[in-house]
Motif scaffolding. Sequence first.
Motif, mmCIF file in Angstrom:
data_model
loop_
_atom_site.group_PDB
_atom_site.id
_atom_site.type_symbol
_atom_site.label_atom_id
_atom_site.label_comp_id
_atom_site.label_asym_id
_atom_site.label_seq_id
_atom_site.Cartn_x
_atom_site.Cartn_y
_atom_site.Cartn_z
ATOM 1 N N ARG A 129 31.012 42.057 39.157
ATOM 2 C CA ARG A 129 32.371 42.209 39.541
ATOM 3 C C ARG A 129 33.054 40.819 39.688
ATOM 4 O O ARG A 129 34.245 40.646 39.894
ATOM 5 C CB ARG A 129 32.432 42.661 41.224
ATOM 6 N N THR A 131 35.205 37.571 38.794
ATOM 7 C CA THR A 131 36.321 37.253 37.866
ATOM 8 C C THR A 131 35.767 36.123 37.067
ATOM 9 O O THR A 131 35.462 35.024 37.604
ATOM 10 C CB THR A 131 37.575 36.935 38.751
ATOM 11 N N PHE A 134 35.957 32.237 37.603
ATOM 12 C CA PHE A 134 36.405 31.798 39.085
ATOM 13 C C PHE A 134 35.187 31.512 39.755
ATOM 14 O O PHE A 134 34.064 32.340 39.932
ATOM 15 C CB PHE A 134 36.943 32.821 39.656
ATOM 16 N N ALA A 208 48.604 36.997 48.679
ATOM 17 C CA ALA A 208 47.996 37.972 47.832
ATOM 18 C C ALA A 208 48.751 39.253 47.910
ATOM 19 O O ALA A 208 49.051 40.105 46.865
ATOM 20 C CB ALA A 208 46.592 38.355 48.012
ATOM 21 N N TRP A 329 37.960 42.776 49.799
ATOM 22 C CA TRP A 329 36.873 42.127 48.896
ATOM 23 C C TRP A 329 37.335 42.309 47.349
ATOM 24 O O TRP A 329 36.721 41.202 46.848
ATOM 25 C CB TRP A 329 35.723 43.055 49.074
ATOM 26 N N PRO A 330 38.034 42.960 46.955
ATOM 27 C CA PRO A 330 38.563 42.851 45.711
ATOM 28 C C PRO A 330 39.182 41.570 45.415
ATOM 29 O O PRO A 330 39.409 41.135 44.383
ATOM 30 C CB PRO A 330 39.654 43.972 44.930
ATOM 31 N N LEU A 331 39.979 41.247 46.495
ATOM 32 C CA LEU A 331 40.921 40.037 46.215
ATOM 33 C C LEU A 331 40.041 38.535 46.405
ATOM 34 O O LEU A 331 40.462 37.790 45.449
ATOM 35 C CB LEU A 331 41.980 39.747 47.655
ATOM 36 N N ARG A 333 36.950 38.816 45.053
ATOM 37 C CA ARG A 333 36.455 38.792 43.647
ATOM 38 C C ARG A 333 37.392 38.394 42.624
ATOM 39 O O ARG A 333 36.976 37.911 41.526
ATOM 40 C CB ARG A 333 35.907 40.283 43.406
ATOM 41 N N ARG A 334 38.562 38.609 42.762
ATOM 42 C CA ARG A 334 39.713 37.999 41.844
ATOM 43 C C ARG A 334 39.988 36.480 42.112
ATOM 44 O O ARG A 334 40.854 36.029 41.357
ATOM 45 C CB ARG A 334 40.825 38.888 42.042
ATOM 46 N N GLY A 335 39.213 35.903 43.119
ATOM 47 C CA GLY A 335 39.565 34.527 43.425
ATOM 48 C C GLY A 335 41.096 34.310 44.101
ATOM 49 O O GLY A 335 41.418 33.295 44.347
ATOM 50 N N LEU A 336 41.452 35.344 44.659
ATOM 51 C CA LEU A 336 42.839 35.163 45.112
ATOM 52 C C LEU A 336 42.795 34.978 46.752
ATOM 53 O O LEU A 336 43.513 34.420 47.445
ATOM 54 C CB LEU A 336 43.697 36.600 45.330
ATOM 55 N N ARG A 338 39.763 32.843 48.888
ATOM 56 C CA ARG A 338 38.622 31.972 48.869
ATOM 57 C C ARG A 338 38.101 31.744 50.238
ATOM 58 O O ARG A 338 38.935 31.299 51.008
ATOM 59 C CB ARG A 338 38.825 30.734 48.196
#
Length: 370
Positions: A129, A131, A134, A208, A329-331, A333-336, A338
């Motif tokens: 999952r 990215t 990142f 985000a 949690w998806p944010l 994982r997308r590095g948006l 931290r």
Amino acid sequence: MRCLTPLSETTPGDPSVRRLDSRLALLTSADPVPGEGQVLIRVRAAGVNRADVAQARGHYAPPSGAPVSLGLECSGTVIATGPGATRWQVGDAVCALVTGGACADLCLAQESHVLPLPLTSLDPAADPRFTPGFSPLSDEDVLETRVPRELAPHVLAATLVEAAATAWLNLVEVGGFSRDPAENQGRSVLVQGGTGSVGTIAIQVARALGCRVLATAGSPERAVACVSLGAHAALDRHDELAPFIATHTDGRGVDLVLDVTGAGSLGPNLNALAQGGTLVVIGLLGGGVGEIDLRRLLMRNLTVRGTTLRSRTSARRAEVCDALETWVWPLVRRGLVRPVLAEVAPLEDAARIHESMRAGGRIGSRVLLP
Ligand SMILES: NC(=O)c1ccc[n+]([C@@H]2O[C@H](COP(=O)([O-])OP(=O)(O)OC[C@H]3O[C@@H](n4cnc5c(N)ncnc54)[C@H](OP(=O)(O)O)[C@@H]3O)[C@@H](O)[C@H]2O)c1
């Protein structure tokens, strides 16, 4: 098991009490057994919050039914499940939002308040999952804070649960921003306390979500840190707020103020709002009693809200945990979004970490390792 407890909640002379300072103790007690719908977590990392610090000093009573021991968030491994708890299995790596008792070797949590770790490894190859390219916690972070690499996903989760839940709840559920960034175009938020545990995450979540993000911090250097986290502009909070807001909103004001200062900034916060704007007070670091000019509220259709996550019903807290897993949690994982790690220390050093939080000066969240 050991749990961090206000010294005032312990009995003098009790051999199961290890005093840490004049406010805190480590209390050794029998391991808890999970009840209906609960899981028992072996804690690997626990976040430290202002509520813990205030509670240890007798300034904040936990809501009725909450454990008297400290800690509102942890990550670790499920080691037992109670009757009716079906979502999690023994061995699962999880994090949890609790109403107390997280700064401990073991922690009970309602299974609906338990989430998967946002990331299970710092190695992109080991977590599909991730990215690519990142790193949620850089090698430097890991080295500087001396977090063992295998513990890093747990430490990362422990910095996030309470702060991200507070940010999401107050930006979206209370503050009215859309989950769809396209719908937030042109809308703006002022994050007061942008360098704190909540503020660092709120800046990133709001960015985000597509909002225009303004922030305040305790010095010009700390304001720069807010900008590096994603704020469009940030102000030293000792400077005047009104011209800053006017400059960065074309004179319109912000739609939302997320405030940790309470009475300390009440007037300037109300002045910062656009027509129909909302002030959400989540902390009282600058005092709890202030005066409101009701004419401003009437003439500009303003709303003032106060919220706490900890006193919400179990069902409402479960909804916030669902939202974290689905939207935040998806944010991560997308590095948006931290995590920002201010300090990590063993549970035995809790007194030093509480003092450090009171003193301020660092940026981000503090974590204890049992
Ligand atoms: N309602 C809820 O559900 C909820 C949930 C979590 C936290 N909170 C509350 O939100 C507040 C912030 O929590 P946090 O975890 O972000 O705390 P934190 O990590 O200690 O950060 C607090 C930040 O507020 C800034 N600040 C502004 N005015 C301040 C003042 N008069 N005294 C001290 N700091 C001041 C500081 O920025 P500078 O150092 O740069 O000035 C600091 O970075 C606390 O009151 C906490 O109890 C509420």
